[in-house]
Scaffold this motif. Structure first.
Motif, PDB file in Angstrom:
ATOM      1  N   LEU A   1      12.319  -2.484  -8.883  1.00  5.63           N
ATOM      2  CA  LEU A   1      11.347  -3.411  -8.307  1.00  5.63           C
ATOM      3  C   LEU A   1      10.114  -3.536  -9.199  1.00  5.63           C
ATOM      4  CD1 LEU A   1      11.605  -2.482  -4.531  1.00  5.63           C
ATOM      5  CD2 LEU A   1      12.148  -4.692  -5.550  1.00  5.63           C
TER       6      LEU A   1
ATOM      7  N   VAL B   1      12.208  -9.244  -2.289  1.00  7.91           N
ATOM      8  CA  VAL B   1      11.505  -8.448  -1.278  1.00  7.91           C
ATOM      9  C   VAL B   1      11.551  -9.162   0.076  1.00  7.91           C
ATOM     10  CG1 VAL B   1       9.218  -7.639  -0.572  1.00  7.91           C
ATOM     11  CG2 VAL B   1      10.052  -7.154  -2.852  1.00  7.91           C
TER      12      VAL B   1
ATOM     13  N   ARG C   1       9.200  -5.151   2.611  1.00  4.36           N
ATOM     14  CA  ARG C   1       7.787  -4.956   2.940  1.00  4.36           C
ATOM     15  C   ARG C   1       7.500  -5.560   4.296  1.00  4.36           C
ATOM     16  NH1 ARG C   1       8.818  -2.330  -0.562  1.00  4.36           N
ATOM     17  NH2 ARG C   1       8.108  -2.244  -2.678  1.00  4.36           N
TER      18      ARG C   1
END
Length: 89
Positions: free
Chosen positions: A67, A82, A88
């Motif tokens: 990432l 993501v 997240r």
């Protein structure tokens, strides 16, 4: 076995460029995420399995490295993966 070749090909087809594109960062991140989710479920049932716990920590580190690499190379691809994998909040 927890991941048969058809499931693996489906992960790479969805997140990679093609089914055979196993080297793309997005495909590898998606595969690591699938494995992390599987190992997390295993550890909830087997909390004293320290070898699996160590493997899980190493996988999380590998995913974090990929990432970071993707964020440095192409922020748009990073944001897309993501958001797609819901990594997240």
């Amino acid at each position: 076995m927890y991941l048969d070749p058809k499931e693996k090909a489906a992960i790479f087809a969805k997140h990679g460029k093609t089914v055979k594109d196993t080297g793309s960062a997005e495909g590898q991140i998606a595969l690591f995420t699938y494995r992390i989710q599987y190992l997390t479920g295993h550890l909830k049932a087997n909390h004293k399995d320290y070898n699996t716990e160590r493997s899980l920590v190493k996988l999380v580190g590998k995913r974090r490295s990929l990432l970071d690499y993707l964020m440095k190379k192409d922020v748009l691809r990073y944001r897309a993966i993501v958001a797609e994998l819901k990594l997240r909040k």
